[in-house]
Design a protein around this motif. Sequence first.
Motif, mmCIF file in Angstrom:
data_model
loop_
_atom_site.group_PDB
_atom_site.id
_atom_site.type_symbol
_atom_site.label_atom_id
_atom_site.label_comp_id
_atom_site.label_asym_id
_atom_site.label_seq_id
_atom_site.Cartn_x
_atom_site.Cartn_y
_atom_site.Cartn_z
ATOM 1 N N GLU A 84 0.845 -1.193 0.000
ATOM 2 C CA GLU A 84 0.000 0.000 0.000
ATOM 3 C C GLU A 84 0.883 1.247 0.000
ATOM 4 O O GLU A 84 1.949 1.285 0.627
ATOM 5 N N LYS A 85 0.427 2.299 -0.704
ATOM 6 C CA LYS A 85 1.186 3.538 -0.751
ATOM 7 C C LYS A 85 1.352 4.108 0.651
ATOM 8 O O LYS A 85 0.426 4.113 1.456
ATOM 9 N N CYS A 86 2.556 4.627 0.906
ATOM 10 C CA CYS A 86 2.842 5.233 2.197
ATOM 11 C C CYS A 86 3.933 6.278 2.033
ATOM 12 O O CYS A 86 4.501 6.442 0.945
ATOM 13 N N VAL A 87 4.230 6.981 3.106
ATOM 14 C CA VAL A 87 5.279 8.000 3.112
ATOM 15 C C VAL A 87 6.369 7.567 4.085
ATOM 16 O O VAL A 87 6.075 7.129 5.206
ATOM 17 N N ILE A 88 7.616 7.686 3.646
ATOM 18 C CA ILE A 88 8.739 7.456 4.553
ATOM 19 C C ILE A 88 9.612 8.712 4.544
ATOM 20 O O ILE A 88 9.732 9.402 3.528
ATOM 21 N N ILE A 89 10.188 9.018 5.686
ATOM 22 C CA ILE A 89 11.012 10.224 5.849
ATOM 23 C C ILE A 89 12.410 9.802 6.290
ATOM 24 O O ILE A 89 12.568 8.954 7.173
ATOM 25 N N GLY A 90 13.413 10.382 5.674
ATOM 26 C CA GLY A 90 14.779 10.036 6.046
ATOM 27 C C GLY A 90 15.798 10.897 5.339
ATOM 28 O O GLY A 90 15.475 11.930 4.730
ATOM 29 N N THR A 91 17.042 10.463 5.404
ATOM 30 C CA THR A 91 18.167 11.179 4.811
ATOM 31 C C THR A 91 18.729 10.383 3.647
ATOM 32 O O THR A 91 18.926 9.171 3.751
ATOM 33 N N ILE A 92 18.984 11.064 2.555
ATOM 34 C CA ILE A 92 19.515 10.397 1.357
ATOM 35 C C ILE A 92 20.983 10.013 1.560
ATOM 36 O O ILE A 92 21.778 10.789 2.087
ATOM 37 N N PHE A 93 21.298 8.806 1.131
ATOM 38 C CA PHE A 93 22.683 8.351 1.079
ATOM 39 C C PHE A 93 22.949 7.828 -0.323
ATOM 40 O O PHE A 93 22.206 6.993 -0.836
ATOM 41 N N LYS A 94 24.017 8.335 -0.954
ATOM 42 C CA LYS A 94 24.379 7.894 -2.306
ATOM 43 C C LYS A 94 25.597 6.980 -2.236
ATOM 44 O O LYS A 94 26.638 7.357 -1.697
ATOM 45 N N GLN A 95 25.445 5.806 -2.792
ATOM 46 C CA GLN A 95 26.563 4.874 -2.910
ATOM 47 C C GLN A 95 27.204 5.113 -4.268
ATOM 48 O O GLN A 95 26.612 4.844 -5.302
ATOM 49 N N GLN A 96 28.438 5.633 -4.260
ATOM 50 C CA GLN A 96 29.109 6.050 -5.491
ATOM 51 C C GLN A 96 30.440 5.329 -5.636
ATOM 52 O O GLN A 96 31.327 5.455 -4.784
ATOM 53 N N VAL A 97 30.586 4.622 -6.723
ATOM 54 C CA VAL A 97 31.784 3.822 -6.941
ATOM 55 C C VAL A 97 33.021 4.697 -7.129
ATOM 56 O O VAL A 97 34.143 4.295 -6.805
ATOM 57 N N LEU A 98 32.827 5.930 -7.645
ATOM 58 C CA LEU A 98 33.962 6.815 -7.898
ATOM 59 C C LEU A 98 34.299 7.728 -6.724
ATOM 60 O O LEU A 98 35.224 8.529 -6.814
ATOM 61 N N LYS A 99 33.559 7.610 -5.661
ATOM 62 C CA LYS A 99 33.807 8.464 -4.497
ATOM 63 C C LYS A 99 35.205 8.187 -3.960
ATOM 64 O O LYS A 99 35.562 7.044 -3.682
ATOM 65 N N PRO A 100 36.038 9.221 -3.803
ATOM 66 C CA PRO A 100 37.416 9.005 -3.357
ATOM 67 C C PRO A 100 37.480 8.613 -1.888
ATOM 68 O O PRO A 100 36.572 8.898 -1.111
#
Length: 446
Positions: A84-100
């Motif tokens: 069922e549709k719902c709302v979630i609240i949080g902080t974005i985390f990006k998994q980046q292969v090129l991140k130094p």
Amino acid sequence: MANSVPVNGCNGDVDHEERLEVEYVNKSEKFMLPLKHDYNRQFHNLYVARCEAMLTAMNEKVQQKWGSKYTVRKIHDLNEEDQEKCVIIGTIFKQQVLKPSVLKELTKVTHIMPQPIAPSFTDDSDVVMLEDELQRVRLFGNIAAHDVVTGVMCAVLGHILEQGRFHVDEILFYESGPQKPLKSLDNSPCIVLVSGLNMTHADNLHLPLEVFQQWLFGNLWGEECKDFDPSSVVRVILAGNSVKNEDNRVESLDLEQQATADDINGVKFLDQFIAEISQSVHVDIMPGEFDPTSSLLPQPPIHMLLLPKSSQLKSCQSVPNPYACEIAGRSILGMSGQNIDDILRYSQIPDALSALKATFKWGHIVPTCPDTKFAYPILGKDPFVIDDCPHVYFAGNCPEYQTELIKDSAGRQIRLICVPKFFETKSIVIVNLASLESKLMVFQRE
């Protein structure tokens, strides 16, 4: 359009007594660190403080946007059997292969093979996740990995998929806090924004700095100056990298690295320049990434012992980065540009103005801190949350001058300004606080 100001004539200096006087309040207390710093704390505390500061407002925005139509759930409560549709609240985390990694910095000291340096660390394989205090979930659907960065808090509407994935139908951001009403003024006070002076190369700036100073003092006249009264400038804000910029920075983790002769001369030239213009107008000095103070955010003010001439004048003050103040009832907020550089590096947002606009939409000055922009391990608060919407919001040390006036449905008006580097462009930005209009002035030989 930029105005180029030639040396055309003289009509007398403007001093403090002749300048327009307006009310000024320094609002930068939250960016000032305690005298004793505790480096034993975890950076997790900063994310917790960010969530706590923004969660109430995010819940209110969810109610305004979707009402009680959808349930707000914690990520760990999501169940694949209930889509069922719902709302979630949080902080974005990006998994980046090129991140130094920190190994790149350690190569400066250990002399092992360095990792390649790239202007951008984005890749089509980048993964976007949303995390709360307990768990993460991978996001799919109506969200573009290259349009966001790690650290942005948001609410997403959608439904759970198989294997713990969440399909996003719509995304909602904080969009900054409330704004103080914009009252009309009886006069037109102006502020001047300058960044990237790079005084270690002051010999190349002698003429443009002289013209700028004489223009500020009211000693120039000409067609380009006819609509401007220099006595209306109530404050000059130096937005970082006044001593040097990245072009002549020595990158190293060697803590015993000594200041070069150019660095010392740059500080002396800066002190002399500020002392001269401070005799006529109030000056605020923000540190930049490459100025003589800690590079950790928020940056403490440059110590006035380094500026002995300027420190003698009450009209001159050293302020932190970011910097917030109120001038003539207008709220001013800005940073020396590290936030914009980092966002452009870890996303595919096209330019500095778009990145600055994104930070306003996200409601956070530097969301990538402390992930990729290093910060003090602050406990109990996140000073970078934009809890009071500014009237003027700027970023220094940008590649070019860009500006936009935002007017939203809440009645807020925000002037966004990307301030170019003076060393490269020989230009400053004037902001009329009555109208929130801004313009570029270029100081060069005709």
